[in-house]
Enzyme design. Structure first.
Site, PDB file in Angstrom:
ATOM      1  N   ASN A 295      11.678  -1.672 -24.121  1.00 16.01           N
ATOM      2  CA  ASN A 295      12.951  -2.372 -24.288  1.00 16.01           C
ATOM      3  C   ASN A 295      13.868  -1.640 -25.266  1.00 16.01           C
ATOM      4  OD1 ASN A 295      11.562  -4.684 -22.977  1.00 16.01           O
ATOM      5  ND2 ASN A 295      10.468  -4.697 -24.924  1.00 16.01           N
ATOM      6  N   GLU A 328       6.842   5.364 -24.882  1.00 11.73           N
ATOM      7  CA  GLU A 328       7.871   4.306 -24.891  1.00 11.73           C
ATOM      8  C   GLU A 328       9.136   4.805 -25.576  1.00 11.73           C
ATOM      9  OE1 GLU A 328       7.093   2.208 -22.850  1.00 11.73           O
ATOM     10  OE2 GLU A 328       4.901   2.333 -22.906  1.00 11.73           O
TER      11      GLU A 328
HETATM   12  N1  BES Z   1       7.505   0.406 -18.522  1.00  9.19           N
HETATM   13  C1  BES Z   1       6.108   0.418 -18.760  1.00  9.19           C
HETATM   14  C2  BES Z   1       5.549  -0.934 -19.051  1.00  9.19           C
HETATM   15  C3  BES Z   1       5.468  -1.863 -17.895  1.00  9.19           C
HETATM   16  C4  BES Z   1       4.673  -1.574 -16.830  1.00  9.19           C
HETATM   17  C5  BES Z   1       6.140  -3.031 -17.856  1.00  9.19           C
HETATM   18  C6  BES Z   1       4.582  -2.483 -15.766  1.00  9.19           C
HETATM   19  C7  BES Z   1       6.065  -3.898 -16.806  1.00  9.19           C
HETATM   20  C8  BES Z   1       5.277  -3.635 -15.756  1.00  9.19           C
HETATM   21  C9  BES Z   1       5.756   1.321 -19.932  1.00  9.19           C
HETATM   22  O1  BES Z   1       6.666   2.316 -20.205  1.00  9.19           O
HETATM   23  C10 BES Z   1       4.476   1.997 -19.579  1.00  9.19           C
HETATM   24  O2  BES Z   1       4.493   2.799 -18.702  1.00  9.19           O
HETATM   25  N2  BES Z   1       3.392   1.656 -20.238  1.00  9.19           N
HETATM   26  C11 BES Z   1       2.082   2.139 -19.943  1.00  9.19           C
HETATM   27  C12 BES Z   1       1.568   3.063 -20.996  1.00  9.19           C
HETATM   28  C13 BES Z   1       2.075   4.443 -20.875  1.00  9.19           C
HETATM   29  C14 BES Z   1       1.609   5.304 -22.009  1.00  9.19           C
HETATM   30  C15 BES Z   1       1.721   5.111 -19.573  1.00  9.19           C
HETATM   31  C16 BES Z   1       1.193   0.920 -19.873  1.00  9.19           C
HETATM   32  O3  BES Z   1       1.622  -0.131 -20.322  1.00  9.19           O
HETATM   33  O4  BES Z   1       0.092   1.036 -19.357  1.00  9.19           O
HETATM   34 ZN    ZN Z   2       6.559   4.018 -18.993  1.00 13.24          ZN
END
Ligand code: BES
Ligand code: ZN
Length: 902
Positions: A295, A328
């Site tokens: 966010n 992030e």
């Molecule tokens: N934008 C995602 C988080 C997300 C994923 C929100 C699915 C809603 C639905 C975030 O940037 C992300 O990719 N997070 C990963 C970790 C990352 C290091 C690959 C996660 O949460 O697993």
């Molecule tokens: Zn991501």
């Protein structure tokens, strides 16, 4: 309203908390990329006024809207998304709408007549954060109000046109009880705060100057502790940094703060990207579906990816925290400043940002080790997905539930595609193309094509065929056949590529595949590459574009050993059919450390397959162990590399190599048998590692210490296989006095491999020591999930009844149930079907609590197509049992129906 909408379920349902059964409806329908249309109305500004209350929060939204000049649907009705919220009032240009002037249905509100000129819409809704167990929208975690809006959670907060191509400027006023929620946070910059006279409440106003899609909205309010720091950007602006945690955890934020500053520095250095707000805040909460969320100016994290100190965090935790904070943060440019036009473009932000976080870790730590670890992850998660019923392109053409498409294919294969473009265009052009992308699309919602166009324009390369990587599912299999002609001093390399059909894609196109290459001479050095028709190669790279291609190298003065797909330049399965002697040679001599490791993996896999089929030859094992010995006894080789060399391909990789009719018990026995044999041959060498790798000073998470501990733990795991009694004694001697969590869990991981009373006592001891710390309870659940031996499923079932287990906390479910299904293949695939039963039961139970978590767990069945028939039918029966449930979420329906139909 009698019925409200069971949001993620997509079905009509009675308010979940009245306890009355829900109504079922029709089969969920997919959404198609080909149906994309611009929205008829744009939203320029959003003014939110959120009056927080755990049971009834009131949200007043004021939208400044206008018809979209890019829309072909002039005069269309205004349709807004909304789920699990109660509409209190609608006011259009200052006039309250009467019931006949709008209608509210499941998941949307429609206003048939709106002005064909700018207008203002005021919406008042209420919602119940305390009852939100889906953790999407506004919910309460650890007593803290927080939000999760990606992908479609904003519609659970207020009615909105909830899609990423609607970008608006937000101002947010938060009001809450001062004692319950002294901290009030939202996106952007803080503008104003104060008491509300004569009440126990207070407020804060936040203003985000950058237009953003609704999925990047966030709000947090609670009695949080914090650590603060500052960062001075490349242009000299000072940014206030804050990490907010549940009280009592403030002393576990230092590593996260350091990682944040490293990330900010790196994005300036490597990509010229500067942070753009006055503040950057991170909040850690214990209940979170994913790892973390980007966010704008207010990242929200699963607390396991923030909190760290040596007593509670392992080396892996430190590394994860560093890279997830980076990921992030990097989204601020790749995702936030430039977002996605629609959710089909998800890999535009996720694949690219994973690529960026991989590069960050490579620059900070060891590039070679990072590459190996990333490929291990790709093979463990993405290859199985691509090889089964859930296969889909990195940019899918349709989906039923978008939350199901945050997959290893979108993320990890998406990152591989970015890496291939770097390889094809070269370091300089790639950086220039990124600059162009940032300049050209800043403030926009972009597509994959627009990104690739920047790459093509700057580099002058034709990437038309390359785009197929985004649109085609399946892992290409490349076979390589080399032939040396001593008389002509010529080496001929014949390559073939092939992709098996995947669901919905029978016909496959040939891909544009960049292949790093080396021809290694007898002395172990790379020979010059003189490619017929091209000349001397200045980059050791060949490009495959046809189904079949031959490359001829001249002036090859001695028979070379082929090292292909160096650095894992393309995400393919390579069949190079080298002799064992050549593989052993590569293990010892390949100058490309990735391929040095890869040769060991190929040979290890071959030995495991031989063992599985009962054709193992003792001499081959001895030769393999001998090659390993040379590496682990070589003081010039990095400890991290030694550790990686000592790990055989996983059981699921071996199963995939077997291909069909797999007996998972025999896979487990074959792999363990091989490990036992290797451990016995290397007993002395492993003992020497044990002697020299003990902790000498205080715990430090730096790369060298992390590598040393990783080698120590890998050696321990092998020693337990080689000489049980001695291994157990060493593990216990390590565990008992341990002062850091890496040593504790390292010792326990070695113990849980074997069924022995000592491991039960050690697990009990761990719980007695750490049962008060929620993140360590998760580690304990995971270790239990990995425990090998009979009745593994019964242990899981028993632990779901443990007072420390909670169905409503995703981390508990992931640790125990995903940890079992993914980390204990022999247990999950037990011949009696007990593993499938316990997981299917959990999916059904979770679906009504948190369907996103249920869907994720359901992917555990994705590789059932490889199994022998009795296992296949046991798994199928459980999938059918899930599908027969009277109510299923869209998400679980989508995943399970694909797997059951395969
Ligand atoms: N934008 C995602 C988080 C997300 C994923 C929100 C699915 C809603 C639905 C975030 O940037 C992300 O990719 N997070 C990963 C970790 C990352 C290091 C690959 C996660 O949460 O697993
Ligand atoms: Zn991501």
């Amino acid at each position: 309203m009698l019925f409200d909408i069971d949001a993620a379920h997509g079905f009509y349902a009675l308010n979940a908390h009245t306890g009355i059964a829900r109504m079922t409806t029709e089969t969920p329908q997919p959404i198609h990329l080909s149906d994309y249309k611009p929205v008829p109305y744009l939203i320029d500004r959003v003014d939110l006024d959120v009056r927080l209350d755990p049971r009834e929060t009131e949200v007043r939204s004021r939208l400044s809207m206008r018809p979209n000049p890019a829309s072909a649907e002039g005069g269309a009705a205004l349709v807004l998304d909304g789920e699990r919220i109660q509409l209190r009032s609608l006011v259009l240009d200052g006039v309250a709408l009467q019931p006949g002037q709008y209608h509210v249905e499941k998941e949307k509100a429609t206003i048939p007549n709106v002005p064909q000129a700018p207008f203002t819409l005021e919406i008042v809704t209420t919602c119940n954060p305390a009852a939100n167990t889906e953790l999407s929208g506004l919910y309460v975690s650890g007593g803290v109000f927080c939000t999760q809006c990606e992908a479609e959670g904003f519609r659970r907060i207020t009615y909105f046109c909830d899609r990423p191509d609607v970008m608006a400027r937000y101002t947010v006023r938060i009001e809450a009880d001062r004692e319950q929620a002294p901290v009030l946070l939202s996106n952007g910059n803080p503008r104003e705060a104060g008491a509300i006279g004569g009440t126990t409440r207070h407020y804060a106003v936040w203003d985000d100057p950058f237009p953003k899609p609704s999925y990047l909205f966030a709000l947090v309010a609670g009695d949080l502790g914090a650590v603060h720091d500052t960062f001075t950007t490349m242009s000299g602006r000072e940014v206030a940094l804050g990490i907010y945690v549940l009280k009592g955890n403030e002393d576990r934020c230092a590593w996260a703060m350091e990682s944040l500053k490293e990330s900010m520095r790196w994005d300036e250095r490597r990509f010229g990207r500067e942070y753009d707000l006055e503040v950057f805040n991170i909040v850690a909460v214990p209940d979170f579906n994913m790892g973390a969320m980007e966010n704008k100016g207010l990242n929200v994290f699963n607390d396991k990816y923030i909190l760290a100190n040596p007593e509670t965090a392992t080396d892996a935790d430190y590394v994860n925290i560093e890279s997830i904070i980076a990921h992030e943060y990097f989204h601020n440019w790749t995702g936030n400043r430039i977002t996605c036009r629609d959710w089909f473009q998800l890999c535009l932000k996720e694949g690219l940002t994973v690529f960026r976080d991989q590069e960050f870790t490579s620059d900070l730590r060891s590039r070679a080790m990072k590459r190996i670890n990333d490929v291990k992850l790709l093979r463990a998660r993405q290859f199985p997905e691509d090889n089964g019923p859930l296969a889909h392109p990195p940019r899918p053409g349709s989906y039923i539930e978008i939350n199901n498409f945050y997959t290893p294919t979108v993320y990890e294969k998406g990152a591989e595609i970015c890496r291939m473009m770097l390889t094809l265009t070269g370091e300089q052009a790639f950086r220039k193309a990124m600059d162009l992308y940032f300049a050209r699309h800043d403030g926009e919602a972009a597509t994959v094509e627009q990104f690739v166009r920047c790459m093509a324009e700057v580099s002058g390369r034709d990437l038309t065929q390359f785009v197929t990587w985004y649109t085609q599912a399946g892992t290409p299999r490349v076979t390589a056949e080399g032939h040396y002609d001593a008389a002509k001093k010529q080496y001929t390399l014949a390559l073939e590529q092939h992709v098996k059909p995947t669901p919905g894609q029978d016909q496959k196109q040939p891909l544009h595949i960049p292949l790093g290459i080396g021809l290694i001479g007898p002395d172990g050095a790379d020979m010059p590459l003189d490619l017929a028709g091209v000349g001397a190669l200045n980059t050791p790279l060949i490009e495959m574009t046809e189904p079949r291609q031959t490359f001829r190298f001249g002036n090859v003065t001695a028979r070379p050993v082929l090292s292909l797909n160096r650095g894992f330049s393309a995400p393919i399965m390579l069949e190079a059919s080298l002799s064992t002697a050549d593989e052993l040679f590569l293990m010892g001599h390949d100058g490309d450390s990735f391929n040095r490791w890869e040769a060991g993996q190929r040979l290890g896999r071959k030995l495991a397959l031989d063992a599985y089929h009962g054709t193992a030859a003792a001499a081959d094992i001895t030769a393999y162990a001998g090659a390993l010995r040379k590496i682990i006894d070589d003081p010039a080789v990095d400890d991290a590399f030694k550790a990686l060399m000592l790990v055989l391909p996983s059981e699921s990789e071996i199963a995939a190599a077997i291909g069909s009719d797999v007996d998972t018990d025999r896979v487990h026995a074959a792999r363990d048998g091989l490990r036992t044999a290797i451990a016995r041959q290397l007993a002395e060498d492993l003992g020497a590692i044990w002697q020299r790798t003990g902790e000498t000073g205080p715990y430090r998470p730096d790369p060298a210490s992390t590598a040393r501990r990783s080698l120590r733990q890998t050696a321990l795991a092998l020693m337990v296989m080689g000489d049980r009694a001695q291994g157990i004694a060493r593990a216990l001697a390590e565990f008992e006095p341990a002062h850091n969590m890496s040593a504790e869990t390292g010792a326990l991981s070695a113990l849980v491999q074997i069924d022995c009373p000592e491991r039960e006592a050690a697990l009990d001891r761990f719980h007695a020591r750490h049962g008060h710390e929620h993140l360590l309870v998760d580690k304990w659940l995971l270790l239990n999930a990995q425990a090998q031996g009979p009745n593994a499923a019964a242990r899981i079932a028993r632990l779901t009844e443990h007072p420390d287990f909670r169905w409503t906390t995703p981390n508990k479910v992931y640790a125990l149930l995903s940890g079992f299904a993914g980390g204990n293949p022999a247990g999950f695939n037990a011949a009696d079907g007990s593993g499938y039963r316990v997981i299917a039961g959990a999916i059904l139970k979770l679906d009504s609590i948190n369907p996103q978590v249920a869907s994720r767990l359901a992917t555990a069945f994705r590789s059932c197509n490889l199994l022998n028939s009795s296992r296949k039918s046991a798994a199928r029966a459980e999938l059918d049992r899930i599908l027969a449930a009277p109510l299923l979420s869209r998400g679980v329906f989508e995943i399970v129906s694909k797997m059951a139909g395969s």
